[in-house]
Design a protein around this motif. Structure first.
Motif, short mmCIF file in Angstrom:
data_model
loop_
_atom_site.label_atom_id
_atom_site.label_comp_id
_atom_site.label_asym_id
_atom_site.label_seq_id
_atom_site.Cartn_x
_atom_site.Cartn_y
_atom_site.Cartn_z
N ASN A 53 0.85 -1.22 0.11
CA ASN A 53 -0.19 0.04 0.08
C ASN A 53 0.87 1.38 0.10
O ASN A 53 0.63 2.17 -0.71
N ALA A 54 1.73 1.26 0.66
CA ALA A 54 2.94 2.30 0.73
C ALA A 54 3.56 2.51 -0.71
O ALA A 54 3.56 3.74 -1.08
N HIS A 55 3.82 1.37 -1.32
CA HIS A 55 4.43 1.78 -2.44
C HIS A 55 3.36 2.19 -3.84
O HIS A 55 3.54 2.86 -4.61
N GLU A 56 2.04 1.72 -3.51
CA GLU A 56 0.83 1.93 -4.64
C GLU A 56 0.20 3.31 -4.31
O GLU A 56 -0.13 4.01 -5.21
N LEU A 57 -0.10 3.33 -3.00
CA LEU A 57 -0.87 4.56 -2.57
C LEU A 57 -0.27 5.82 -1.70
O LEU A 57 -0.96 6.45 -1.18
N GLY A 58 0.83 5.64 -1.05
CA GLY A 58 1.47 6.58 -0.25
C GLY A 58 1.56 7.62 -0.68
O GLY A 58 1.84 8.07 -1.74
N GLU A 59 1.45 8.63 0.21
CA GLU A 59 1.48 9.91 -0.08
C GLU A 59 2.66 10.58 0.62
O GLU A 59 3.20 10.38 1.68
N ALA A 60 3.64 11.21 -0.25
CA ALA A 60 5.00 11.67 0.00
C ALA A 60 4.77 12.37 1.42
O ALA A 60 4.23 13.41 1.54
N SER A 61 5.93 12.25 2.24
CA SER A 61 6.15 12.86 3.70
C SER A 61 7.14 13.93 3.34
O SER A 61 8.08 13.58 2.65
N PRO A 62 7.10 14.97 3.99
CA PRO A 62 8.13 16.06 3.65
C PRO A 62 9.39 15.60 4.52
O PRO A 62 10.50 16.29 4.59
N ARG A 63 9.24 14.82 5.47
CA ARG A 63 10.37 14.51 6.39
C ARG A 63 11.15 13.17 5.73
O ARG A 63 10.66 12.29 5.28
N PRO A 64 12.56 13.12 6.23
CA PRO A 64 13.24 11.85 5.79
C PRO A 64 12.88 10.85 6.96
O PRO A 64 12.32 10.99 7.86
N CYS A 65 13.10 9.52 6.52
CA CYS A 65 12.99 8.41 7.35
C CYS A 65 13.77 8.42 8.55
O CYS A 65 15.12 8.83 8.67
N PRO A 66 13.29 8.43 9.86
CA PRO A 66 14.16 8.47 11.06
C PRO A 66 15.46 7.42 11.27
O PRO A 66 16.15 7.63 12.17
N ILE A 67 15.13 6.49 10.41
CA ILE A 67 16.16 5.37 10.54
C ILE A 67 17.20 5.04 9.66
O ILE A 67 18.28 5.17 9.85
N CYS A 68 16.53 5.03 8.15
CA CYS A 68 17.55 5.05 7.39
C CYS A 68 18.07 6.49 6.90
O CYS A 68 18.73 6.50 5.89
N GLU A 69 17.23 7.49 7.19
CA GLU A 69 17.55 8.91 6.87
C GLU A 69 17.27 9.06 5.29
O GLU A 69 17.68 9.85 4.46
N GLY A 70 16.61 7.99 4.43
CA GLY A 70 16.29 8.23 3.16
C GLY A 70 15.11 9.10 2.90
O GLY A 70 14.32 9.40 3.93
N ASP A 71 14.74 9.32 1.72
CA ASP A 71 13.69 10.32 1.49
C ASP A 71 12.61 9.53 0.98
O ASP A 71 11.68 10.04 0.20
N ASP A 72 12.55 8.36 1.17
CA ASP A 72 11.40 7.53 0.58
C ASP A 72 9.99 7.12 1.67
O ASP A 72 9.76 6.11 1.78
N LEU A 73 9.89 8.24 2.52
CA LEU A 73 9.10 8.07 3.65
C LEU A 73 7.54 8.28 3.05
O LEU A 73 7.57 9.60 2.28
#
Length: 134
Positions: A53-73
């Protein structure tokens, strides 16, 4: 914020229910991970259906991932209630959320923060929808 009984219960002055925000729980979990008390496996454990669902319907978050620090949150929203599947309904658009908010049925919505890269996931907030007549 007012300290009237209705305000403390999460009901705003316009009669709409409030929202529960899970930022403190999120920050505690992140802090425990950074202190080494939790492993990456403990915090990056998103269910495969949530990741889909995250891949298909996720809405981009303005914050980076707190764990991997990637921008795929991304943020994924689910709605639960009568006449909906037991596993809830994953919301695909803002228009769909507006439609549910106009429902006469009282529904519960949950927004989950998901990293599509490392599988971090955490409940971001919960709020009520509908229940005010069509």
């Amino acid at each position: 914020m007012s300290f009237r009984p209705d305000a403390v219960r999460g009901i705003s002055g316009d009669g709409l229910p409030g929202q529960v925000d899970y930022r403190l729980a999120r920050q505690h979990l992140i802090n425990e991970y950074r202190r080494g008390r939790l492993s990456r496996v403990d915090v990056c454990d998103a269910h495969p259906e949530l990741l889909r669902n995250a891949h298909e319907l996720g809405e981009a978050s303005p914050r980076p991932c707190p764990i991997c620090e990637g921008d795929d949150l991304v943020l994924v929203t689910y709605v639960f209630g009568p006449r909906l599947p037991a596993h809830g309904r994953c919301i695909s658009s803002r228009q769909e959320l507006v439609k549910f908010s106009r429902s006469a049925r009282e529904l519960a919505a949950y927004v989950v923060e998901v990293c599509r890269e490392c599988s971090w996931n955490h409940l971001a907030r919960a709020f009520s929808l509908g229940g005010r007549g069509a």
